[in-house]
Design an enzyme around this catalytic site. Structure first.
Site, PDB file in Angstrom:
ATOM      1  N   CYS A   1       0.858  -1.175   0.000  1.00  0.00           N
ATOM      2  CA  CYS A   1       0.000   0.000   0.000  1.00  0.00           C
ATOM      3  C   CYS A   1       0.899   1.231   0.000  1.00  0.00           C
ATOM      4  O   CYS A   1       2.023   1.185   0.500  1.00  0.00           O
ATOM      5  CB  CYS A   1      -0.900  -0.010   1.237  1.00  0.00           C
ATOM      6  SG  CYS A   1      -2.026   1.403   1.372  1.00  0.00           S
TER       7      CYS A   1
ATOM      8  N   HIS B   1      -5.210   0.092   5.578  1.00  0.00           N
ATOM      9  CA  HIS B   1      -6.190   1.179   5.691  1.00  0.00           C
ATOM     10  C   HIS B   1      -6.761   1.306   7.104  1.00  0.00           C
ATOM     11  O   HIS B   1      -7.840   1.864   7.297  1.00  0.00           O
ATOM     12  CB  HIS B   1      -7.306   1.024   4.655  1.00  0.00           C
ATOM     13  CG  HIS B   1      -6.832   1.285   3.257  1.00  0.00           C
ATOM     14  ND1 HIS B   1      -7.664   1.298   2.169  1.00  0.00           N
ATOM     15  CD2 HIS B   1      -5.591   1.576   2.772  1.00  0.00           C
ATOM     16  CE1 HIS B   1      -6.963   1.558   1.070  1.00  0.00           C
ATOM     17  NE2 HIS B   1      -5.707   1.735   1.427  1.00  0.00           N
TER      18      HIS B   1
ATOM     19  N   TYR C   1      -7.771   7.025   6.477  1.00  0.00           N
ATOM     20  CA  TYR C   1      -8.953   6.153   6.528  1.00  0.00           C
ATOM     21  C   TYR C   1      -9.574   6.081   7.914  1.00  0.00           C
ATOM     22  O   TYR C   1     -10.717   5.642   8.058  1.00  0.00           O
ATOM     23  CB  TYR C   1      -8.584   4.743   6.038  1.00  0.00           C
ATOM     24  CG  TYR C   1      -8.251   4.721   4.574  1.00  0.00           C
ATOM     25  CD1 TYR C   1      -9.232   4.538   3.618  1.00  0.00           C
ATOM     26  CD2 TYR C   1      -6.945   4.920   4.143  1.00  0.00           C
ATOM     27  CE1 TYR C   1      -8.939   4.540   2.270  1.00  0.00           C
ATOM     28  CE2 TYR C   1      -6.633   4.932   2.790  1.00  0.00           C
ATOM     29  CZ  TYR C   1      -7.631   4.743   1.852  1.00  0.00           C
ATOM     30  OH  TYR C   1      -7.318   4.765   0.519  1.00  0.00           O
TER      31      TYR C   1
END
Length: 421
Positions: free
Chosen positions: A164, A194, A244
């Site tokens: 990520c 996230h 997030y």
């Protein structure tokens, strides 16, 4: 060295190509294969990729194909960057949860579950093809939801690491604020994909001085603005949550916000149309500035670093990846997939030790891990009841009536992608 990119027709592939070209000493690619079923997009992206390589003097060959088996054959590493259902499915993921008063987002909550259900079977099919044609190839997963998809791959016995760009984004931003080279910044990055927090910012490596308190004192406003959160939240936490976390910490306010503005999917779809038109220009031989707004910032650097380490070409000594827990976070099952700093080499990723976490963080990690267990069961085996249980377990849903209504909407909007529906 041969690398294959499945989902190579994505509009942000030129970001990856630019990194491959600039960092060719770290990852000397002889053949790069872009694999995608969308032939029209693939040729536009492939043409630009060849021009970028040519402009930067990269000797590698760029090949395009819609044949997965041919594309991944003999590849040393396969990068997965898929979006099953395209932006149309993303638009739905970001819309129908709002009808029930829940966050509409493509990687978490009800929309994230829908994406997982569509994606996991496709990724596992591709991974089996990789294993048949080249069982020694590494699979680097950039496909969301990365944690669930990576766990599916590892559970099926594939050589896989999830990636990520959130952590490298923080590293670059913090380095700029601190006026140091990015390589000097080491993050105490912990959580799930996230769902992460930067609990320390160290200079020089894992044992370096923690400058996070100084960073927040001097630059807290800039950090909070980048997170789209009030500074008060960051100050009271004493750590830097990922963007997030606003879906959890400000759920109702975010729902109200999402109901009153165009979806991110609509914005991205408009950008993609413009980008594809640009890619068709034979004079374009570099990634356009518009691409920075598309998403995936610094993905290329992170991908090159990870691939170089897995393939024995060096790479940074520490990288943030998604990999199996194996006791790193003792309150989670060993086979959970976590996102932490790790050492990476040809044998895979080995997480660094993590100090005991505040229950404020470990509690939410454990809660979302339980949801991910149920989400993966639903993705692998299907069934309305499994979907319902996963939704009921998610902290962004959590109410019986919401879970019931969202289950019906999820199945209705995704029936063509669900073999069992």
């Amino acid at each position: 060295m041969k690398l294959a990119v499945v989902g190579g027709g994505s509009t942000y592939t030129p970001e990856l190509i630019d990194g491959f070209a600039r960092l060719r000493d770290a990852l000397p690619i002889e053949e790069l294969v872009l694999v995608d079923p969308a032939a029209d997009r693939l040729e536009l992206v492939g043409g630009l990729a060849r021009r970028i390589f040519a402009k930067q003097g990269h000797p590698g060959r760029v090949v395009t194909t819609s044949d997965v088996d041919a594309g991944v054959a003999d590849a040393d590493a396969v990068l997965l960057q898929l979006r099953v259902g395209g932006q149309a499915a993303r638009q739905q993921d970001e819309t129908w949860p709002l009808e029930c008063g829940c966050v509409g987002q493509e990687t978490t909550g009800a929309g994230g579950l829908a994406k997982a259900l569509r994606t996991v079977p496709v990724v596992l099919d591709i991974a089996e093809r990789v294993r048949r044609t080249n069982p020694d190839a590494w699979i680097i997963d950039f496909t969301n939801p990365v944690g669930i998809v990576t766990r599916a791959l590892l559970q099926a016995g594939h050589k896989a690491v999830g990636l990520c760009n959130v952590a490298i984004g923080f590293q670059r931003k913090f380095a700029k604020l601190l006026d140091v080279a990015p390589g000097e910044v080491h993050l105490d990055h912990v959580g799930l994909n996230h769902l992460t927090w930067e609990t320390g910012v160290r200079l020089g490596g894992p044992g370096g001085a923690d400058v996070l308190p100084r960073l927040l004192e001097r630059h807290g406003d800039a950090v909070a603005e980048d997170l789209h959160m009030p500074r008060e939240i960051v100050d009271r936490l004493g750590v830097v949550p990922s963007y997030y976390l606003r879906y959890y910490y400000q759920h109702d306010a975010v729902v109200d916000e999402l109901r009153t503005k165009p979806s991110r999917a609509a914005e991205v779809a408009a950008m993609e149309r413009e980008l594809l038109e640009m890619y068709g220009d034979p004079a374009l031989d570099e990634k356009p500035e518009l691409l920075a707004r598309r998403g995936g910032a610094f993905y290329s650097e992170a991908a090159v670093d990870l691939a170089a380490s897995l393939l024995g070409n060096g790479g940074s000594p520490y990288q943030v990846v998604n990999t199996v827990n194996n006791g790193t976070l003792p309150f989670l099952p060993d086979d959970a997939v976590i996102e932490v700093q790790a050492t990476v080499d040809g044998s895979g990723a080995k997480p660094l030790s993590v100090p005991a976490l505040d229950p404020l963080f470990s509690g939410l990690i454990a809660h979302v891990t339980a949801y991910e267990d149920l989400a993966l069961e639903a993705a692998l085996h299907g069934g309305r009841d499994r979907v319902f249980k996963a939704l009921l377990a998610h902290p962004l849903v959590g109410q019986y009536a919401h879970a019931e209504a969202l289950t019906e909407r999820l199945i209705a909007h995704n029936r063509e992608h669900l073999a069992w529906a």
